[in-house]
Enzyme design. Structure first.
Site, PDB file in Angstrom:
ATOM      1  N   HIS A 120      31.299  25.360  81.761  1.00  0.00           N
ATOM      2  CA  HIS A 120      30.931  24.661  83.604  1.00  0.00           C
ATOM      3  C   HIS A 120      32.324  25.866  84.510  1.00  0.00           C
ATOM      4  O   HIS A 120      31.781  26.986  84.184  1.00  0.00           O
ATOM      5  CB  HIS A 120      32.154  24.067  83.850  1.00  0.00           C
ATOM      6  CG  HIS A 120      33.871  23.889  83.267  1.00  0.00           C
ATOM      7  ND1 HIS A 120      34.570  24.723  83.271  1.00  0.00           N
ATOM      8  CD2 HIS A 120      34.562  23.421  82.067  1.00  0.00           C
ATOM      9  CE1 HIS A 120      36.132  24.798  82.954  1.00  0.00           C
ATOM     10  NE2 HIS A 120      35.651  24.078  81.633  1.00  0.00           N
TER      11      HIS A 120
ATOM     12  N   CYS B 108      48.513  15.143  68.063  1.00  0.00           N
ATOM     13  CA  CYS B 108      47.604  15.588  69.594  1.00  0.00           C
ATOM     14  C   CYS B 108      46.474  15.366  68.876  1.00  0.00           C
ATOM     15  O   CYS B 108      45.801  16.812  68.905  1.00  0.00           O
ATOM     16  CB  CYS B 108      48.052  16.033  70.740  1.00  0.00           C
ATOM     17  SG  CYS B 108      46.727  15.551  72.382  1.00  0.00           S
TER      18      CYS B 108
ATOM     19  N   LYS C 198      35.334  16.559  83.949  1.00  0.00           N
ATOM     20  CA  LYS C 198      33.650  15.974  83.565  1.00  0.00           C
ATOM     21  C   LYS C 198      33.345  15.270  84.198  1.00  0.00           C
ATOM     22  O   LYS C 198      32.432  14.512  84.152  1.00  0.00           O
ATOM     23  CB  LYS C 198      33.776  17.100  81.792  1.00  0.00           C
ATOM     24  CG  LYS C 198      33.961  18.005  81.708  1.00  0.00           C
ATOM     25  CD  LYS C 198      33.114  18.269  80.013  1.00  0.00           C
ATOM     26  CE  LYS C 198      34.439  17.479  79.270  1.00  0.00           C
ATOM     27  NZ  LYS C 198      34.853  17.341  78.081  1.00  0.00           N
TER      28      LYS C 198
ATOM     29  N   CYS D 271      44.939  18.169  71.469  1.00  0.00           N
ATOM     30  CA  CYS D 271      44.674  19.119  71.836  1.00  0.00           C
ATOM     31  C   CYS D 271      44.934  20.157  70.649  1.00  0.00           C
ATOM     32  O   CYS D 271      44.974  21.668  70.594  1.00  0.00           O
ATOM     33  CB  CYS D 271      46.480  19.965  72.184  1.00  0.00           C
ATOM     34  SG  CYS D 271      46.385  18.700  73.837  1.00  0.00           S
TER      35      CYS D 271
ATOM     36  N   CYS E 180      51.620  13.009  75.434  1.00  0.00           N
ATOM     37  CA  CYS E 180      51.369  14.593  75.171  1.00  0.00           C
ATOM     38  C   CYS E 180      51.479  14.568  76.592  1.00  0.00           C
ATOM     39  O   CYS E 180      50.270  13.720  77.128  1.00  0.00           O
ATOM     40  CB  CYS E 180      49.575  14.786  74.656  1.00  0.00           C
ATOM     41  SG  CYS E 180      48.816  16.096  75.196  1.00  0.00           S
TER      42      CYS E 180
ATOM     43  N   HIS F 256      34.961  28.628  82.585  1.00  0.00           N
ATOM     44  CA  HIS F 256      34.131  29.771  81.795  1.00  0.00           C
ATOM     45  C   HIS F 256      32.973  30.278  82.390  1.00  0.00           C
ATOM     46  O   HIS F 256      32.916  31.493  81.936  1.00  0.00           O
ATOM     47  CB  HIS F 256      32.760  28.798  80.564  1.00  0.00           C
ATOM     48  CG  HIS F 256      33.971  27.613  79.969  1.00  0.00           C
ATOM     49  ND1 HIS F 256      33.520  26.280  80.016  1.00  0.00           N
ATOM     50  CD2 HIS F 256      34.744  27.294  79.019  1.00  0.00           C
ATOM     51  CE1 HIS F 256      34.352  24.923  79.226  1.00  0.00           C
ATOM     52  NE2 HIS F 256      35.198  26.458  79.071  1.00  0.00           N
TER      53      HIS F 256
ATOM     54  N   LYS G  22      41.883  18.834  89.876  1.00  0.00           N
ATOM     55  CA  LYS G  22      42.566  19.054  88.963  1.00  0.00           C
ATOM     56  C   LYS G  22      40.328  18.658  88.500  1.00  0.00           C
ATOM     57  O   LYS G  22      39.985  18.032  88.376  1.00  0.00           O
ATOM     58  CB  LYS G  22      42.719  18.164  87.342  1.00  0.00           C
ATOM     59  CG  LYS G  22      43.374  19.566  86.285  1.00  0.00           C
ATOM     60  CD  LYS G  22      44.061  18.625  85.272  1.00  0.00           C
ATOM     61  CE  LYS G  22      43.656  19.605  84.359  1.00  0.00           C
ATOM     62  NZ  LYS G  22      44.830  18.965  83.018  1.00  0.00           N
TER      63      LYS G  22
ATOM     64  N   HIS H 261      46.986  16.064  77.470  1.00  0.00           N
ATOM     65  CA  HIS H 261      45.877  14.488  77.767  1.00  0.00           C
ATOM     66  C   HIS H 261      46.734  13.669  78.143  1.00  0.00           C
ATOM     67  O   HIS H 261      46.040  11.816  78.508  1.00  0.00           O
ATOM     68  CB  HIS H 261      45.634  14.618  76.266  1.00  0.00           C
ATOM     69  CG  HIS H 261      45.104  15.581  76.161  1.00  0.00           C
ATOM     70  ND1 HIS H 261      45.388  16.449  75.663  1.00  0.00           N
ATOM     71  CD2 HIS H 261      43.268  15.527  75.933  1.00  0.00           C
ATOM     72  CE1 HIS H 261      44.580  17.053  74.941  1.00  0.00           C
ATOM     73  NE2 HIS H 261      43.574  16.612  75.698  1.00  0.00           N
TER      74      HIS H 261
HETATM   75  N1  MSP Z   1      38.643  27.547  72.174  1.00  0.00           N
HETATM   76  C1  MSP Z   1      39.607  28.347  72.928  1.00  0.00           C
HETATM   77  C2  MSP Z   1      40.159  29.981  73.103  1.00  0.00           C
HETATM   78  C3  MSP Z   1      39.808  30.693  71.793  1.00  0.00           C
HETATM   79  S1  MSP Z   1      39.742  32.831  72.026  1.00  0.00           S
HETATM   80  C4  MSP Z   1      40.476  33.005  70.194  1.00  0.00           C
HETATM   81  C5  MSP Z   1      39.599  27.514  74.377  1.00  0.00           C
HETATM   82  N2  MSP Z   1      38.283  27.970  74.611  1.00  0.00           N
HETATM   83  S2  MSP Z   1      37.922  26.702  75.829  1.00  0.00           S
HETATM   84  O1  MSP Z   1      36.267  26.331  75.685  1.00  0.00           O
HETATM   85  O2  MSP Z   1      38.739  26.071  76.193  1.00  0.00           O
HETATM   86  O3  MSP Z   1      38.274  27.355  76.924  1.00  0.00           O
HETATM   87  C6  MSP Z   1      39.309  28.477  77.940  1.00  0.00           C
HETATM   88  C7  MSP Z   1      39.564  29.770  78.839  1.00  0.00           C
HETATM   89  O4  MSP Z   1      37.681  28.979  79.672  1.00  0.00           O
HETATM   90  C8  MSP Z   1      40.231  29.767  79.335  1.00  0.00           C
HETATM   91  O5  MSP Z   1      41.284  30.226  78.196  1.00  0.00           O
HETATM   92  C9  MSP Z   1      39.465  30.425  80.040  1.00  0.00           C
HETATM   93  O6  MSP Z   1      39.230  31.131  80.392  1.00  0.00           O
HETATM   94  C10 MSP Z   1      38.591  29.418  80.919  1.00  0.00           C
HETATM   95  N3  MSP Z   1      38.755  28.584  81.783  1.00  0.00           N
HETATM   96  C11 MSP Z   1      38.738  27.405  81.221  1.00  0.00           C
HETATM   97  N4  MSP Z   1      39.241  26.166  82.075  1.00  0.00           N
HETATM   98  C12 MSP Z   1      39.441  27.098  83.166  1.00  0.00           C
HETATM   99  C13 MSP Z   1      39.732  26.388  84.872  1.00  0.00           C
HETATM  100  N5  MSP Z   1      39.887  25.815  85.793  1.00  0.00           N
HETATM  101  N6  MSP Z   1      40.252  27.336  85.511  1.00  0.00           N
HETATM  102  C14 MSP Z   1      39.785  29.026  84.871  1.00  0.00           C
HETATM  103  N7  MSP Z   1      39.506  29.495  83.991  1.00  0.00           N
HETATM  104  C15 MSP Z   1      39.012  28.086  82.837  1.00  0.00           C
HETATM  105  O7  MSP Z   1      39.924  27.599  75.055  1.00  0.00           O
END
Ligand code: MSP
Length: 634
Positions: A22, A130, A310, A133, A147, A25, A307, A150
């Site tokens: 999304h 949780c 999904k 998490c 939590c 990412h 926020k 969540h």
């Molecule tokens: N798998 C772990 C990371 C492990 S690294 C060794 C994880 N994954 S995640 O899919 O949840 O991705 C988190 C990352 O996605 C955040 O750190 C950020 O880079 C990005 N983002 C997810 N949601 C976001 C926003 N709403 N805004 C900005 N970045 C965001 O955590």
């Protein structure tokens, strides 16, 4: 002699495969891509890594919900990430999956090393867990028994687990962060971690009993357990580049910089440095020996003030905007809108606003004006001109822009780098306004002056074709193509004033088409095609509006009396918020004449008028030439 190439190793987080990619990412990955492209442009030896995080409860649960095996599930979602990065033109050098043998092998090797060195012990742990998490919460963190993330009830779990002796590194870590001002950037996140480290650091539980979770990497010294997902995931940064003895591992790792969102600051700023310190020590090296150089932390996007969720599907739509308005426009917006390190809000309105103002207007018009003038000129190898103040200003501004971009990129301040380039674009637009080349072109005595202006413009387009490349790769390539610059773009060639020729230029207009702000270009809905014979079932007729009045007690409805030549009909239409009754009287419109009658707010409607709408605007279809009432429309 040129300077030795700097090494640069850049990582994104590896994304969980419990959900498809999304906006959040995409943001991280896009800015990492811009940084990697920038450092390549600067001549550095760049390695850019991204990937997917595939073990743990969350993923096992998501796979179970989807009714497939965890492996099949992770294969599918990991491929979706790869596919998205391909569509977005991301230039990563490697993509790591934590289910790959090359990664699992290194995780087990590191666990064994730490176990042998006595850095890991078996202990008992009870806590509020949780499942969302995948972690235990301390009493202090729990909000109303739930939590905090969540808002779901926690489960009390008691089990024997393996622990990493993280607590013993607390003092060392504080000192390291204090001594290295740029280890965690921006400053606010450094302060956040130093604040967190004021409380005692506990040891880290790094295992999960297999009775509870199968989907993980088994501990090499006790296969009844699998590795805690964070301990497993962080190791991707070294497993991908050949830890411990792969060729070039040391040189690359010494220049590692991580890019992450603020949500995962703690694992990266606390667990990871402690793990690496323990590892270095176990290998007989100083604790600092294996630390990455920097942690760059960005803020969080919200969508339309709320926020991201999904469940309402908005995150996917945000990403779809790249297809609707181009990758470059999307890249530009996210980099320019979010101050690196702070939170920002994403909305299509703001996106279209910037697209029109900065891309269509400032940059698009500049390129279109300059290439139109240059395309008409005669290419010239050596136009004659002397020193002129206006040109000198442009050269100085270009030099300043490049310098400030370099400083901004050193700090991952993408918003500032773009602001600096746009300031220069403003200088160029003013340069064209004041030198008025189109007027010079009309006066044959001003040929030398015109040539001078044109050569400067060509030179600035060369400059923009290079400095824009990391941020707007497609648009920058188009600019370079229009001016016939087929060199590999290199930052060291981004200098205005070195090349005074007028090249053969192709006009480039519409680099970023303007979008109507009120009615963003909606992608035509994916609808099934119909046969001509289906369309012919509609009896469409020209109708003349002979009278119109509001429908009582209705804000939206107007009651129209229309003439079809041979008969008069009443048609009720939901247009009262857009037309006053008097607006339509005397107009020829189009109605569907064979629609079943309907009763609306107590009025019988016998036909339907045609109107178009986009966003909150509506327009009734009228004729652009006169036809008699009752004429057939097909
Ligand atoms: N798998 C772990 C990371 C492990 S690294 C060794 C994880 N994954 S995640 O899919 O949840 O991705 C988190 C990352 O996605 C955040 O750190 C950020 O880079 C990005 N983002 C997810 N949601 C976001 C926003 N709403 N805004 C900005 N970045 C965001 O955590």
């Amino acid at each position: 002699m040129s300077a030795p190439r700097r090494t640069f190793y850049l990582t994104t987080p590896i994304y969980y495969v419990n959900a498809t990619p999304h906006l959040g990412h995409a943001y991280t990955t896009i800015i990492a891509d811009a940084m990697a492209r920038y450092r390549r442009l600067a001549g550095d030896d760049v390695f850019f890594l991204t990937g997917t995080d595939e073990h743990g409860d969350k993923i096992a649960q998501a796979a179970a919900k989807a009714g497939v095996s965890p492996q099949a599930y992770t294969d599918r979602i990991s491929a979706a990430f790869r596919e998205t990065w391909k569509r977005l033109g991301i230039t990563h050098d490697d993509f790591i999956r934590t289910t790959e043998p090359r990664h699992k092998k290194v995780v087990q090797q590191i666990l064994q090393t730490l176990w042998d060195a006595g850095e890991i012990y078996l202990g008992k742990y009870g806590g509020h867990y949780c499942f969302g998490c995948e972690r235990f919460y301390t009493e202090k963190e729990i909000v109303d028994g739930k939590c905090p993330d969540h808002q779901a009830p926690l489960t009390w779990i008691e089990e024997e687990n393996y622990f990493f002796r993280m607590s013993k590194y607390q003092g060392w870590l504080i000192e390291h962060i204090e001594r290295h001002g740029d280890f965690i950037r921006p400053e606010r996140y450094r302060n956040e971690i130093l604040g967190f480290l004021r409380d005692p650091l506990t040891d880290l539980s790094i295992s999960r009993p297999r009775t509870r979770l199968e989907w993980g990497i088994p501990l090499p010294f006790d296969p009844k357990y699998v590795t805690y997902v964070w301990f497993d995931a962080l190791i991707n940064y070294v497993s991908a580049i050949g830890y411990p003895n792969g060729p070039g591992f040391r040189a690359r790792w010494a220049e590692a910089q991580h890019l992450i969102g603020k949500d995962i600051l703690k694992p990266h700023a606390v667990y990871w440095p402690c793990m690496l310190a323990a590892l270095a020590q176990a290998q007989g090296e100083p604790r600092e020996a294996l630390l990455p150089r920097r942690l760059n932390v960005h803020g969080y996007w919200s969508l339309g003030g709320g926020k991201m969720s999904k469940s309402i599907g908005n995150v996917v739509e945000a990403l779809a905007l790249t297809e609707k308005y181009s990758n470059d426009a999307f890249r530009y917006f996210v980099m320019r809108e979010m101050v690196f390190g702070l939170d920002a809000d994403f909305s299509e309105e703001a996106f279209v606003g910037r697209l029109n103002a900065d891309l269509a207007n400032d940059l698009g018009n500049l390129v279109s004006r300059a290439t139109t003038l240059l395309a008409k000129a005669t290419p010239n190898e050596k136009p004659e001109f002397g020193f002129v103040a206006a040109d000198q200003d442009v050269r100085v501004s270009a030099g300043e822009a490049r310098h400030t971009v370099e400083l901004a990129m050193e700090e991952f301040a993408f918003h500032r780098a773009l602001g600096d380039i746009w300031e220069f674009i403003g200088v160029l637009n003013r340069y064209i306004d004041t030198t008025q080349p189109w007027a010079l072109a009309k006066d044959s005595t001003k040929a030398a002056e015109l040539n001078r202006v044109l050569a400067t413009l060509a030179d600035t387009l060369r400059f923009l074709g290079i400095v824009l490349a990391p941020f707007l790769p497609d648009a920058a390539a188009k600019i370079r193509r229009a001016i016939g610059d087929d060199r590999k773009p290199e930052l060291e060639n981004a200098v205005v004033g070195r090349n005074n020729t007028i090249p053969r230029v192709e006009r480039l207009s519409g680099l970023f088409p303007r979008v109507d702000e009120k009615t963003p270009a909606a992608a035509p809905a994916e609808s099934a095609r119909i046969r001509a014979s289906d369309f012919a079932k509609l009896d469409l007729r020209v109708a003349e509006v002979v009278a119109a009045e509001p429908v009582p007690r209705s804000k939206k409805l107007l009651r129209l009396t229309v003439s079809l030549g041979t008969e008069e009909r009443t048609v009720v239409a939901g247009i009262a918020e857009h037309y006053a009754p008097g607006d339509l009287v005397g107009k020829k419109i189009v109605i569907v004449a064979n629609l079943e009658p309907a009763r609306l707010m107590g009025v019988d409607s016998n036909g339907m008028l045609l109107a178009g709408s986009a966003g909150d605007r509506l327009a009734v279809l009228t004729l652009d030439r006169d036809l008699p009432p009752g004429a057939r429309v097909k």
